[in-house]
Design an enzyme around this catalytic site. Structure first.
Site, PDB file in Angstrom:
ATOM      1  N   ARG A  31       0.886  -1.176   0.000  1.00  0.00           N
ATOM      2  CA  ARG A  31       0.000   0.000   0.000  1.00  0.00           C
ATOM      3  C   ARG A  31       0.916   1.217   0.000  1.00  0.00           C
ATOM      4  O   ARG A  31       1.869   1.293   0.771  1.00  0.00           O
ATOM      5  CB  ARG A  31      -0.901   0.014   1.226  1.00  0.00           C
ATOM      6  CG  ARG A  31      -1.647   1.330   1.358  1.00  0.00           C
ATOM      7  CD  ARG A  31      -2.698   1.318   2.418  1.00  0.00           C
ATOM      8  NE  ARG A  31      -3.854   0.537   2.013  1.00  0.00           N
ATOM      9  CZ  ARG A  31      -5.019   0.559   2.658  1.00  0.00           C
ATOM     10  NH1 ARG A  31      -5.174   1.307   3.735  1.00  0.00           N
ATOM     11  NH2 ARG A  31      -6.027  -0.172   2.251  1.00  0.00           N
ATOM     12  N   HIS A  43      -7.886  -0.325  -5.552  1.00  0.00           N
ATOM     13  CA  HIS A  43      -7.788  -1.172  -4.359  1.00  0.00           C
ATOM     14  C   HIS A  43      -8.521  -2.478  -4.707  1.00  0.00           C
ATOM     15  O   HIS A  43      -9.633  -2.729  -4.237  1.00  0.00           O
ATOM     16  CB  HIS A  43      -8.448  -0.444  -3.180  1.00  0.00           C
ATOM     17  CG  HIS A  43      -8.193  -1.049  -1.842  1.00  0.00           C
ATOM     18  ND1 HIS A  43      -7.600  -2.288  -1.658  1.00  0.00           N
ATOM     19  CD2 HIS A  43      -8.481  -0.576  -0.581  1.00  0.00           C
ATOM     20  CE1 HIS A  43      -7.530  -2.537  -0.359  1.00  0.00           C
ATOM     21  NE2 HIS A  43      -8.053  -1.514   0.304  1.00  0.00           N
TER      22      HIS A  43
HETATM   23  C1  NCD Z   1     -10.244   2.103   2.203  1.00  0.00           C
HETATM   24  C2  NCD Z   1      -8.890   2.489   1.623  1.00  0.00           C
HETATM   25  O1  NCD Z   1      -7.873   2.437   2.298  1.00  0.00           O
HETATM   26  O2  NCD Z   1      -8.904   2.843   0.462  1.00  0.00           O
HETATM   27  N1  NCD Z   1     -10.150   1.333   3.368  1.00  0.00           N
HETATM   28  C3  NCD Z   1      -9.928   0.003   3.297  1.00  0.00           C
HETATM   29  O3  NCD Z   1      -8.967  -0.461   2.755  1.00  0.00           O
HETATM   30  N2  NCD Z   1     -10.872  -0.776   3.794  1.00  0.00           N
HETATM   31  C4  NCD Z   1     -11.178   3.225   2.287  1.00  0.00           C
HETATM   32  C5  NCD Z   1     -10.789   4.477   3.010  1.00  0.00           C
HETATM   33  O4  NCD Z   1      -9.688   4.624   3.528  1.00  0.00           O
HETATM   34  O5  NCD Z   1     -11.627   5.386   3.053  1.00  0.00           O
END
Ligand code: NCD
Length: 512
Positions: A111, A139
């Site tokens: 990430r 994602h």
């Molecule tokens: C999301 C992300 O990180 O994009 N969260 C996640 O992974 N469940 C959504 C968010 O941060 O709003």
């Protein structure tokens, strides 16, 4: 449901754009199987190691990915946040990835705040890379667990296929990477009807609308009319306004964050039963994307969604790393050789000097003529060539504008040397694919070519998106900037779509 097993062994998991429905169902079936019988995959990845590289905050994605790996018997190491890593010393992503691979990891879960970072990591690494969120871009594992949630709620419980649903996406559709991956995933299921609810400043980028249209998906914009959409949608997918993507512009952020909120009375006002409320989480308690009274409603499925992340990510890791499976054949298009920039065209053999065009420039003994340049663009072509050639050749380029051609006005450029630089030819092809290039030897035209853009352009232009990993200010040892050429140009890293003209202008500061 399709029973075809399409192997994903050894593949990256970067985007939902190129997933085939068979692959989607394969992962979903695996996730169901793992949930029913977790022991069936116990120890399957016993000697494997996962590097978990989270440059940005995460709770659910990191914990469920790491837990999935542990449950499969793999070992996990990595970091959560850049504090304590060499990013603090200015290390670029490519170096971090090479180093991680050198320690014998079998896969990387990443990430990162920049768009296209997962693609860049995958370009550098020879082991599979799983995109756990790259800036405001994609994602894909979240989209898959959302799909699993829809499948459970509608197909398993109510015998309703996903491609018959009306699904609304609300909130930050511009920066919400979960939304983008969900839309690309659902775009493989024509029949699904999509509804968008967002204030203009965080509306869905045209890039995504274009791909939905091209895949025949019906979609509708509703401004901020959340209450009315809740009355008819089968599922509503709320999202947090992504404060971290506003570059500190608090005013704009607040404008977006306060534009709407899903409330209890909105849900109660619905007459039909059957609403499913989703959210990738976290919900921002200060902004309140969904008011807290909604949490306890039967329709609120966001905690189930989060729980689905574990079997789903277990399925993905297993599909990618289980050595019994074979390599998938169906992957995203690979960069093409720039040789494809020149396509030979036939011409009359009788090429006396008078056949040379653009007499105003005089005849060439040796060199190259670029003909059929759209009127007004000859100067641009000349500048592109001047920039690419050594000093001593810079004054051997001539250009004539507004010549009368058979089908209107055109420009011509001549060089007193031959041009073989494919990158330069690709740049000229970006001006227009109508341009013809003639090679002149001993005052005669020896060969004629049509300039055409290859399927993918590598390293010829810079993506104008400052949030893209390829933007020079990030100093990421930049990956070769690549564009997929499909009518317009789409950056291979951040997927932003541009017209050829805008890329050309921004790259060279050239104005017609
Ligand atoms: C999301 C992300 O990180 O994009 N969260 C996640 O992974 N469940 C959504 C968010 O941060 O709003």
């Amino acid at each position: 449901m399709v029973n075809l097993v399409i192997s994903m062994y050894g593949c990256d998991f970067l985007s939902t754009r190129y997933l085939e429905p068979d692959q989607v169902w394969h992962i979903i079936q695996l996730a169901h199987q793992i949930e029913k019988n977790p022991a069936s995959v116990d120890g399957k990845l016993n000697r494997k190691k996962l590097a978990s590289l989270f440059f940005e905050p995460s709770t659910r994605t990191r914990l469920s990915t790491e837990t999935a790996a542990i449950n499969l018997g793999a070992k996990v190491n990595g970091f959560s946040g850049i504090e304590g890593t060499s990013v603090k010393k200015g290390e670029c992503l490519a170096h971090t990835i090479r180093m991680v691979e050198g320690y014998g990891y079998d896969a990387i879960a990443i990430r990162h705040p920049l768009q296209g970072s997962a693609q860049h990591a995958a370009d550098v690494a020879t082991i599979p890379v799983i995109n756990c969120g790259d800036g405001g871009h994609e994602h894909p594992t979240q989209a898959m667990l959302d799909f699993l949630t829809l499948h459970k709620e509608f197909t398993i419980k109510n015998n309703l296929d996903i491609d018959k649903l009306k699904i609304a996406f609300a909130g930050d559709l511009k920066n919400g990477r979960t939304v983008h991956s969900n839309l690309l995933l659902l775009s493989h299921f024509p029949g699904v009807e999509l509804h968008f609810v967002a204030p203009d400043i965080v509306g869905l980028p045209t890039t995504y609308k274009d791909i939905l249209s091209s895949r025949g998906i019906d979609f509708y914009d509703h401004g901020t009319e959340l209450a009315s959409v809740i009355k008819f949608a089968d599922a509503v997918y709320m999202t947090r306004v992504q404060e971290e993507r506003f570059g500190g512009d608090t005013q704009k952020y607040l404008e977006a964050a306060t534009a709407m909120r899903l409330t209890l009375p909105m849900v109660q006002a619905r007459e039909e039963s059957g609403l499913v409320i989703m959210h990738p989480l976290p919900i921002n308690k200060f902004a309140g994307d969904i008011s807290s009274e909604v949490d306890s409603l039967e329709q609120a499925k966001y905690f189930d969604q989060a729980a689905n992340g574990l079997p789903l990510r277990t399925a993905i890791l297993y599909a990618i790393l289980d050595p019994i499976r074979q390599r998938a054949t169906d992957e995203a298009p690979k960069p093409e050789n720039l040789e494809t920039c020149l396509k030979k065209v036939r011409f009359k053999k009788d090429n006396r000097p008078k056949k040379q065009k653009g007499q105003r420039l005089g005849y060439l003994d040796q060199g190259t003529v670029f003909d059929h340049i759209p009127s007004g663009w000859g100067y641009t072509v000349m500048k592109l060539i001047r920039r690419a050639v050594p000093e001593e050749q810079k004054n051997q380029i001539e250009y004539a504008g507004e010549l009368q051609g058979r089908s209107g006005l055109k420009d011509i450029v001549k060089t007193r040397f031959s041009i073989t630089d494919q990158r330069l030819l690709a740049k000229i092809a970006m001006v227009s694919e109508d341009i013809r290039m003639s090679e002149i030897h001993d005052k005669k035209v020896r060969a004629k070519y049509r300039l055409s853009l290859p399927l993918m352009l590598t390293d010829v232009a810079q993506c104008p998106n400052p949030k893209c990993i390829t933007a020079p200010e990030h100093r990421e040892n930049s990956p070769h900037m690549s564009f997929y050429v499909d009518g317009s140009l789409r950056c291979r890293y951040c997927d932003t779509v541009y017209t050829k003209e805008s890329v050309l202008k921004r790259n060279d500061g050239l104005v017609r």
